[in-house]
Design a protein around this motif. Sequence first.
Motif, PDB file in Angstrom:
ATOM      1  N   ASP A   1       0.837  -1.197   0.000  1.00 13.13           N
ATOM      2  CA  ASP A   1       0.000   0.000   0.000  1.00 13.13           C
ATOM      3  C   ASP A   1       0.874   1.250   0.000  1.00 13.13           C
ATOM      4  O   ASP A   1       2.087   1.182  -0.132  1.00 13.13           O
ATOM      5  N   GLY A   2       0.201   2.415   0.157  1.00  9.62           N
ATOM      6  CA  GLY A   2       0.910   3.682   0.097  1.00  9.62           C
ATOM      7  C   GLY A   2       2.071   3.776   1.073  1.00  9.62           C
ATOM      8  O   GLY A   2       3.153   4.251   0.741  1.00  9.62           O
ATOM      9  N   ALA A   3       1.845   3.270   2.288  1.00 16.34           N
ATOM     10  CA  ALA A   3       2.904   3.356   3.297  1.00 16.34           C
ATOM     11  C   ALA A   3       4.091   2.492   2.908  1.00 16.34           C
ATOM     12  O   ALA A   3       5.245   2.873   3.086  1.00 16.34           O
ATOM     13  N   ALA A   4       3.784   1.322   2.337  1.00 15.94           N
ATOM     14  CA  ALA A   4       4.860   0.422   1.946  1.00 15.94           C
ATOM     15  C   ALA A   4       5.709   1.026   0.839  1.00 15.94           C
ATOM     16  O   ALA A   4       6.899   0.738   0.728  1.00 15.94           O
ATOM     17  N   LEU A   5       5.090   1.905   0.014  1.00 16.90           N
ATOM     18  CA  LEU A   5       5.833   2.531  -1.081  1.00 16.90           C
ATOM     19  C   LEU A   5       7.019   3.311  -0.555  1.00 16.90           C
ATOM     20  O   LEU A   5       8.128   3.208  -1.065  1.00 16.90           O
ATOM     21  N   LEU A   6       6.743   4.104   0.476  1.00 16.20           N
ATOM     22  CA  LEU A   6       7.800   4.950   1.017  1.00 16.20           C
ATOM     23  C   LEU A   6       8.905   4.078   1.621  1.00 16.20           C
ATOM     24  O   LEU A   6      10.098   4.328   1.409  1.00 16.20           O
TER      25      LEU A   6
ATOM     26  N   ALA B   1       6.867  -0.539  12.390  1.00 13.22           N
ATOM     27  CA  ALA B   1       8.182   0.104  12.356  1.00 13.22           C
ATOM     28  C   ALA B   1       8.750   0.083  10.944  1.00 13.22           C
ATOM     29  O   ALA B   1       9.371   1.045  10.499  1.00 13.22           O
ATOM     30  N   LEU B   2       8.526  -1.025  10.234  1.00 15.95           N
ATOM     31  CA  LEU B   2       9.086  -1.149   8.891  1.00 15.95           C
ATOM     32  C   LEU B   2       8.304  -0.331   7.882  1.00 15.95           C
ATOM     33  O   LEU B   2       8.877   0.314   7.008  1.00 15.95           O
ATOM     34  N   ARG B   3       6.972  -0.342   7.997  1.00 21.73           N
ATOM     35  CA  ARG B   3       6.142   0.243   6.975  1.00 21.73           C
ATOM     36  C   ARG B   3       6.036   1.751   7.095  1.00 21.73           C
ATOM     37  O   ARG B   3       6.278   2.482   6.160  1.00 21.73           O
ATOM     38  N   PHE B   4       5.658   2.202   8.262  1.00 23.29           N
ATOM     39  CA  PHE B   4       5.315   3.615   8.377  1.00 23.29           C
ATOM     40  C   PHE B   4       6.482   4.468   8.822  1.00 23.29           C
ATOM     41  O   PHE B   4       6.629   5.598   8.420  1.00 23.29           O
ATOM     42  N   GLU B   5       7.285   3.899   9.687  1.00 18.82           N
ATOM     43  CA  GLU B   5       8.352   4.729  10.236  1.00 18.82           C
ATOM     44  C   GLU B   5       9.684   4.453   9.565  1.00 18.82           C
ATOM     45  O   GLU B   5      10.621   5.196   9.707  1.00 18.82           O
TER      46      GLU B   5
END
Lengths: 328, 516, 231
Positions: free
Chosen positions: A61-66, B223-227
């Motif tokens: 998803d979008g978060a995984a992109l970053l 921790a891996l995905r968002f931060e």
Amino acid sequence: MRSSMFAAGFCAVATMAAAETPVLTVLTYDSFVTDWGPGPAVEKAFEADCACDLRFTTAGDGAALLARVQMEGAGSDTDVVLGLDTNLTAAAAATGLFAPHGLTGANTLPVPFADPLFLPFDWGWFAFVYDRTRLATPPASFGALAASDLTIIIQDPRSSTPGLGLMMWVEAAYGARAPEIWAALADNIVTVTPGWSEAYGLFLEGEADMVLSYTTSPAYHLIAEGDDTKAAAPFAEGHYLQVEVAGKLAATDQPALADRFLAFIGTDAFQSLIPTTNWMYPAVTPASGLPDGFDRLIIPATSLLLSADEAAKLRPGALDAWRAALAR
Amino acid sequence: MARRAGAVSWPGVAVAAALCLLTLGTLGAVLARAEGASLTPADWSAVRFTVLQAAASALLSVGLAVPVARALARRRFAGRGLLIALMGAPFLLPVIVAVLGLLAVFGRQGVLNGALQALGLPAVSVYGFHGVVLAHVFFNLPLAVRMILSGWHDIPAERFRLAAALGLGPGAVLRHLEWPMLRAVLPGALVAVFLICLTSFAVALTLGGGPRATTVELAIYQALRFEFDLGRAALLAALQFALCAVAVLAAGWLILPGASGGGMDRPVQRWNGGGPLARLIDAGVIAAAAVFLLVPPGMVVARGLPGLADLPAGLWAAAARSVLVALVSTALCLVAALALGVAIVRGRFPRTLEAAGMLPLAASSLVLGTGLFLILHPVIAPYRLALPVTALVNAALALPFALRLLLPSLRGIEAAHGRLADALGLSGLARLRWLVVPRLRPVLGFAAGVVAALSMGDLGVIALFADQGAATLPLLVQRLMGTYRMEAAAAAALVLVGLSFGLFWLLDQGGHRAAS
Amino acid sequence: MLRLEAVELRHGGFRLTADWALSPGDRAAVIGPSGSGKSTLLMGIAGFLMPVRGRLTWQGQDMAPLPPGDRPVSILFQDHNLFPHLTLAQNLGLGLSPRLRLTPDEAARVDAALDRVGLSGLGACKPGALSGGQQSRAALARTLLRARPILLLDEPFSALGPALKSDMLGLVTELADETGALVVMVTHDPADARRFADRTILVSGGIAAQPVPTETLFRLPPQALRDYLGP
């Protein structure tokens, strides 16, 4: 070992083939490239006159992109990232990996929006969606929702962009009173899911009266399924926006193609695909207007959107307040 | 002891080394990219919640499994084999599919609340700590039943005959025959379930009701995905390893060596039937377990049927990819488990090797995938390796289960026939071919079935590596659900369940067929 | 010569010493109270148990480096002498080639060995389909094929009836005469020792005594043997 050597050989051949047609690699979220999403049509339309090969790679998803962009770092093969939202763009800009797009074309977002690095390609209002056959009079504000004994399912702001959007919605609408709102909502929340699809799936199964989604969600049921029972509840506080953006990586080896793709995003060819494949509003309303069915959606009177910097600044404190209110 | 010391078994050592590299090596790769690391108070409450729910789930799963296994061990009825096979279904279901099945029974609009409402009783909510435990019991009861049931089957029939000849009542049989077996089997079962629940991810949050129900694995995901906080993710993963290590050590301290005899392959008859009351109780226990374990998958089937008429594009291609990955990872996994198992039973350093075999259970699959990505990305575009990497990782993640299943039988074979094989100079591949594999066939088939089904249902690392073309079936289900297509997703999930179970059934039956 | 030079074997807390020799062609019985270490002695010779002290030699060569399968020894255990999942022919074939790749000539030898022990035509059967006596014969037939100069018998016939057991002992005697093997047989039955063995080793009190002529031993039994035999 042998398989990686095989793969290396395979790559060399692939690169040789690519020397003839330049490849533009676009990293996007999973659902964008499905057979029923915008991906295939976008690829076809862009490749029609770019003399290139448009290749999508995906990352959840979008978060995984970053996270993916950060993992790949400067050695990335990616040329364009498509699908970040404004709650993430400050962090994305801070990586220093993105380059300005240099485009100045107008968009039709309900709030003024311009960002030198990121170009909007679609947007939507967050909203609580309900089933009209089960709920006759939906609440008209967060306060009314909290005061009712209606059940809702939301997403976790630590793992999904809608979850984060809801948190920002409450921040934007209530500021310092946000913890109070969350405390009042706590007993309405049936459960918090890791992502949008679990939440929406549970709602359709009848696990809650309302689910956090978009004002455009009923359009899917209406247009694709001929089902007009789903509706979004207008809230007096206004509705927070999710603006989805694309950006070019500074390290791209196809800068000209990347620019061309970003320009293509603003055209009707791209924009007219968005409403009935991504089920969001196009960033630039196409000349042909919106498809039938979109006229039956609610149009919030007030649109809320925090700037990328504000959103990034508020996030840690808002997250602590959210967790504290719901962990009780 | 002056027993002849075993030699170092190099294939087993190689497998153990590869597992260390895959689990600890990837953790190192993540750590190498991290810039400082620290844990928050929220992380510590995640650790607390994780341990608590895992302990409760393990105790309840194993506690409930004992009467079910006992009833199944004592009774012979038509369809018993099929029932035991079907009862394994929850363990083999993809998590999100199983959760939807559970909710169809225990959810707000579920069968249970429908019945309560009809009786004028208040509705019950499945969300919260008890929901997490309920789901984990649902997933792990079959595994616990299997482990304990095989313990029951390993008690030689002659002992039950002796007990019958001595006129021992159920209490005495329990004390003298069954309790010593349980004492040997239960700690292993407890730890296995505990470890599985320790690394739980989607179940906990979906049914947990809120941020209270955050597990360590979920904190890693966040921790891996968002931060993109690699340091914190690595630290949490290391903490998860430490928790698992403590559990494994505790088990090693609790587990008694179990003895199992060899026989002449003659059919055995049991003599512990008991009276009509015992028969009634057993029937009740079996029926209750069957309802609890079979109705939710049944609901998955029912939900999926309407969508079968209009299957989404790309489904069969994704299904073929999933089956291929499953078969490759099954082959890989069994070869590795066999090499490791033989080394543990016959070679040197058995404890170390056994611990290495448990490593994947303790590993965070997210950190594993991220580490592999970080290692591979500079060398090759990861999407090119999506399927091989998925097969490899699925094989590694399923290896602890395969090893657990094979070890007791390997030990039994060694105890019964090892001396003769030694006396005849049967070693290496010849020993595998003429002794180990033929005697192991039924277990090998069952293990192959479990591994294949686990691989079919596991999203694992594919999501990190896939591009638009390489979707497997679970990824397709997720993509359908992510784009409003819930009916198509239910149908695809049904196909997935059907294929998983079909694969399991074929391999399990194949093992039995080949053995007889 | 099978020579045990001040050998000390340990198994758990149990200790057994032996210091003597036997010649090719000898037939020795090992007798003694149960738990005295009769099987331990055989396990030591067969290589399943390594001596903590002393040396075990055959024809002057130290056997310590040899794993059980490479020793000049065939052994029959109390049970599990056949693999239940293999046919008789395969079980016998393992005596010739652990990889079971038999030449036509070797296959013929397997058949001949079956004929020799009276199991003609049963090569395709699995052990579970045979009687106890037939299983014992098959196991003996395999020792014929292995053709090792030492045959160790750890009470393999103890579960058979008297007539059958006597048959088997007769068969072992015949085979040993044909091959000239050294046979060491554990038994708890003095009659077996007297019928079969020219020498007997008494095991008691942690010591495997010097082999002495069987007749002498039973004519003038030492105290330990008298205790074992009873009044």
